[in-house]
Scaffold this motif. Structure first.
Motif, short mmCIF file in Angstrom:
data_model
loop_
_atom_site.label_atom_id
_atom_site.label_comp_id
_atom_site.label_asym_id
_atom_site.label_seq_id
_atom_site.Cartn_x
_atom_site.Cartn_y
_atom_site.Cartn_z
N HIS A 81 1.00 -1.17 -0.47
CA HIS A 81 0.19 -0.22 0.02
C HIS A 81 0.87 1.05 -0.05
O HIS A 81 0.47 2.09 0.06
CB HIS A 81 -0.78 -0.41 1.49
N GLY A 89 -0.32 -7.90 -0.84
CA GLY A 89 -1.67 -6.76 -0.48
C GLY A 89 -1.59 -7.53 0.59
O GLY A 89 -1.88 -6.90 1.62
N HIS A 90 -1.37 -8.47 1.11
CA HIS A 90 -1.79 -9.29 2.80
C HIS A 90 -0.13 -8.58 3.28
O HIS A 90 1.00 -8.76 2.65
CB HIS A 90 -1.49 -10.56 2.92
N GLY A 125 4.46 -2.11 11.81
CA GLY A 125 3.07 -3.08 11.83
C GLY A 125 3.13 -4.43 11.36
O GLY A 125 2.74 -5.51 11.75
N ASN A 158 10.49 -0.19 8.00
CA ASN A 158 10.28 1.13 7.44
C ASN A 158 8.83 1.78 9.14
O ASN A 158 7.96 1.08 8.87
CB ASN A 158 9.33 1.83 6.41
N ASN A 173 6.93 3.03 11.50
CA ASN A 173 6.50 4.77 11.61
C ASN A 173 5.82 4.88 12.71
O ASN A 173 4.45 5.59 12.53
CB ASN A 173 5.53 5.14 9.93
N SER A 206 0.09 1.23 12.82
CA SER A 206 0.24 0.05 11.97
C SER A 206 -0.82 1.17 10.82
O SER A 206 -0.82 2.06 10.48
CB SER A 206 -0.27 -1.47 13.26
N ALA A 266 -5.57 -6.42 14.43
CA ALA A 266 -4.55 -4.43 13.89
C ALA A 266 -6.02 -4.51 12.51
O ALA A 266 -5.80 -3.28 11.85
CB ALA A 266 -3.33 -4.92 12.88
N GLU A 316 -3.89 -13.01 12.59
CA GLU A 316 -4.51 -13.84 12.13
C GLU A 316 -4.45 -14.95 12.93
O GLU A 316 -5.34 -15.80 13.69
CB GLU A 316 -5.21 -13.61 10.92
N PHE A 333 -8.19 -11.66 5.38
CA PHE A 333 -7.31 -12.90 6.12
C PHE A 333 -7.43 -13.60 6.76
O PHE A 333 -6.77 -14.23 7.43
CB PHE A 333 -6.65 -11.17 7.40
N ARG A 338 -5.59 -16.97 6.25
CA ARG A 338 -4.85 -16.97 7.37
C ARG A 338 -4.11 -17.71 8.05
O ARG A 338 -3.49 -18.52 8.90
CB ARG A 338 -3.45 -15.85 7.48
C1 LIG Z 1 -2.91 -10.21 6.47
C2 LIG Z 1 -3.70 -9.23 6.71
N1 LIG Z 1 -4.42 -8.50 7.75
C3 LIG Z 1 -4.07 -7.07 7.81
C4 LIG Z 1 -4.17 -6.61 6.93
C5 LIG Z 1 -4.78 -4.72 6.84
N2 LIG Z 1 -3.55 -4.13 6.58
C6 LIG Z 1 -3.18 -3.12 5.32
S1 LIG Z 1 -2.27 -2.51 6.43
C7 LIG Z 1 -1.94 -2.58 7.60
C8 LIG Z 1 -1.58 -1.95 8.86
C9 LIG Z 1 0.51 -1.92 8.16
O1 LIG Z 1 0.94 -1.39 9.19
P1 LIG Z 1 2.58 -1.08 8.74
O2 LIG Z 1 3.46 -2.22 8.23
O3 LIG Z 1 3.43 -0.47 9.93
O4 LIG Z 1 2.59 -0.11 7.42
P2 LIG Z 1 2.27 1.30 7.18
O5 LIG Z 1 0.83 1.56 6.60
O6 LIG Z 1 2.80 1.95 8.69
O7 LIG Z 1 3.38 1.85 6.39
C10 LIG Z 1 -3.07 -3.63 8.11
C11 LIG Z 1 -3.15 -4.13 8.98
C12 LIG Z 1 -3.18 -6.68 5.95
N3 LIG Z 1 -2.52 -6.08 4.51
N4 LIG Z 1 -2.47 -7.99 5.82
#
Ligand SMILES: Cc1ncc(C[n+]2csc(CCOP(=O)(O)OP(=O)(O)O)c2C)c(N)n1
Length: 619
Positions: A71, A112-113, A144, A170, A172, A175, A339, A364, A389, A392
């Motif tokens: 993302h 994506g996950h 996160g 990374n 920050n 999550s 999360a 999960e 999710f 998993r």
């Molecule tokens: C297995 C899974 N569970 C939940 C999510 C939903 N999700 C997308 S981004 C995210 C937080 C990720 O946090 P981080 O890795 O710190 O990235 P940041 O957005 O802070 O850069 C979550 C919980 C996902 N994508 N995959």
């Protein structure tokens, strides 16, 4: 400058000063575009300098970057020849919001996950080594995403790799909402110790004088390791995993980032670089509210306010309210989120019953077994996880919950097509993967009233219950038809002849509209809200099949192993001579687009459903 960047090699030529200007242009560009299209914003704003530094140091596409979750890859997409893609970001037929190998040679792994990047990276590094290649592998993972078991499994194997790989943490401190758990606290302790940072860079001068740069990094690390660092730093988990660690590094200081990366790529073994970034960097509303700007609908750039106010309540809202109400009557009711406190609607429950809410991080598998433990201990856990999710945690559902018939309730949100996030996020499989587990009850409510009633029913059961409901506005139709919940019993909504439509969950609304179309064409169907996909109302289905010419099943789940195939199997087993039409998602991955567009292209909108039924009746 941005409009002249056509490929990553254009970034390589730029000086640090130019890259700093480019960073600002990238942020302006992303804000302008994403405020119009919506998308994942805050994480992407946070990694602009990191992306530029990676592109400056690496040789793409030979070198590989794996963006965990993916993302945060908007700046990367922008700098790897996909600028035009932002005009139609996440629209059907246009650029995806996540890395996709099919979309670009620069995307090395589909994500994506979360929490897959280190595992995939180690795999790519092994493949490289066995084939005698020497390209670089970099995994970028958020703090996160480091809360997931899969990330630890990978870290456990990372030290086995005796060749180049960089893991960039990374950090920050976020999550989607705040990062949770002991490891997050551990990172915070490292971060707070700024003395370490200064010390490390104090050693840099002497490093530069050394002949072998790679060796220099080694020396830097071993000096820091053997010397003062141990006196001032808490234990470092990465080093406990026997992986070299560098950091924390300021993730917005391009000069430092480039220097650290340039040295790290020369190392012939795995290294973790801990980079500190700010989520939402450069845009005040996103810095103030990073959770809200994690994924956004179109918004007004000057204020950060959404362009469209939400009109009606979603299924998630209905679940959120039901949980708060049920929590009053049932002190044993507890809630677990992985999360996704806001996304699943559990933030209200968390506020009302802080001791009875648990955000376990992106975990999960743990969430499900943790809930199983609480159920054994006499509590009534509700585990709220999005359908895709929850994939998993399949073994945990089978082995830890169903095998022991434990009363865990699964709130399976985002079941069915989710729209613009696309195939990684569509909840396409849950009816298949849940309804083949012995002892599991699987419910798909038809509307908002059914959803509330389903949870009231579930808390009274002595075994596992999964309730699956879609993303988006909760349907308020058919309010006046509300049979009480009886295990394994469907709800007849209207009685007709010739064709019986057995609709599952969100597809009851579609079926209801299709019935109107059919009536206009002189066909009076029987319409059933299946409600229980498991146990299935076999008695009713058999009776309907005996009295109708055609049985139609309608579900927003993949056709294979779904409700429809189970009905076809039942009719075959009972040797009933009745035609059966299964309308479901195809045995394929469905791309991104609005749900309405996707339904239309799959022949699952009400007009197409009516046509398909008429065609079959004629056939
Ligand atoms: C297995 C899974 N569970 C939940 C999510 C939903 N999700 C997308 S981004 C995210 C937080 C990720 O946090 P981080 O890795 O710190 O990235 P940041 O957005 O802070 O850069 C979550 C919980 C996902 N994508 N995959």
């Amino acid at each position: 400058m941005l409009e002249y960047i056509e490929q990553p090699s254009d970034v390589k030529e730029k000086s640090v000063g130019e890259l700093e200007i480019l960073a600002q242009e990238i942020r302006d560009f992303l804000l302008e575009k994403v405020s119009r299209t919506g998308g994942h914003l805050a994480s992407s704003l946070g990694v602009v300098e990191l992306t530029l530094a990676l592109l400056k140091v690496l040789d793409l596409p030979e070198d590989k970057i794996i963006w965990d979750v993916g993302h945060q890859a908007y700046p990367y997409k922008l700098l790897t020849g996909r600028r035009e893609g932002f005009d139609h970001l996440r629209e059907k037929g246009y650029m995806s919001g996540f890395p996709k190998r099919r979309e670009s040679v620069y995307d090395s792994f589909d994500t994506g996950h979360s929490s897959t990047s280190i595992s995939a990276g180690i795999g790519m590094a092994k493949a490289r080594d066995l084939q005698g290649q020497d390209n670089k592998i970099v995994a970028v993972i958020g703090d996160g995403s480091l809360s997931s078991g899969m990330a630890y499994e990978a870290l456990n194997n990372l030290s086995e790799l005796k060749s180049q790989m960089i893991v960039i943490v990374n950090d920050n401190n976020m999550s989607i909402s705040e990062s949770k758990g002991g490891f997050s606290n551990h990172l915070a302790k490292i971060r707070l110790n700024s003395g370490y940072n200064n010390l490390k860079y104090g050693l840099k001068g002497s490093l530069a004088k050394m002949s072998g740069v790679g060796m220099g990094v080694d020396l830097l690390l071993s000096k820091a390791k053997k010397g003062v660092k141990d006196l001032i730093l808490p234990r470092n988990l990465f080093e406990d995993f026997e992986v070299t660690y560098v950091g924390p590094v300021d993730g917005h200081n391009l000069g430092v980032l480039i220097e650290v990366l340039a040295r790290a790529v020369k190392l012939n073994r795995p290294i973790v670089i801990h980079v500190k970034t700010e989520k939402g960097r450069g845009y005040e509303p996103a810095i103030k509210n990073p959770s809200q700007f994690h994924g956004v609908e179109p918004f007004e750039l000057t204020t950060g306010k959404p362009l469209k106010e939400k009109k009606s309540s979603s299924y998630t809202d209905v679940f959120a309210k039901a949980m708060c109400e049920l929590g009053e009557e049932h002190p044993e009711l507890v809630a677990v989120s992985a999360a996704m406190k806001d996304g699943t609607g559990l933030s209200k429950f968390a506020k009302k019953y802080p001791d009875r809410f648990f955000d376990v991080g992106i975990a999960e598998e743990y969430a499900v077994t943790f809930a199983a433990g609480m159920a054994v201990g006499g509590l009534r856990p509700v585990v709220a996880i999005y359908s895709s999710f929850l994939q998993r945690a399949y073994d945990q559902i089978v082995h830890d919950v169903c095998l022991q018939n434990l009363p865990v309730i699964f709130a399976v949100d985002r079941a069915g097509l989710v729209g613009k996030d696309g195939p990684t996020h569509h909840g396409a499989f849950d009816l298949s993967y849940l309804s083949n587990i012995p002892g599991m009850t699987v419910i798909a409510p038809k509307n908002k009233y059914d959803l509330k009633a389903a949870f009231c029913y579930a808390v009274e059961q002595s075994g596992p219950v999964a309730i699956r409901y879609p993303r988006g506005a909760a349907w308020k139709g058919l309010k006046n038809i509300q049979e009480p919940f009886v295990t394994g019993k469907s709800e007849i909504l209207s009685e007709g002849k010739e064709v019986a439509i057995l609709a599952v969950g969100s597809m009851v609304e579609t079926a209801d509209l299709a019935v109107e179309q059919l009536r206009e064409r002189g066909v009076e169907p029987t319409l059933v809200n299946i409600r229980f996909v498991k146990p299935m109302d076999k008695e009713l289905i058999v009776r309907l099949a005996l009295h109708h010419r055609l049985v139609v099943t309608l579900e927003e789940n993949v056709i294979t192993g779904g409700f429809g195939q189970q009905v076809s199997g039942l009719l075959a087993e009972q040797q009933i001579d009745c035609d059966c039409l299964n309308i479901a998602l195809p045995d394929d991955f469905v791309e991104h687009g609005t749900v309405a567009q996707l339904h239309e292209s799959l022949g699952m909108d009400y007009v197409s459903v009516a046509e398909r039924i008429l065609h079959r009746l004629k056939g």
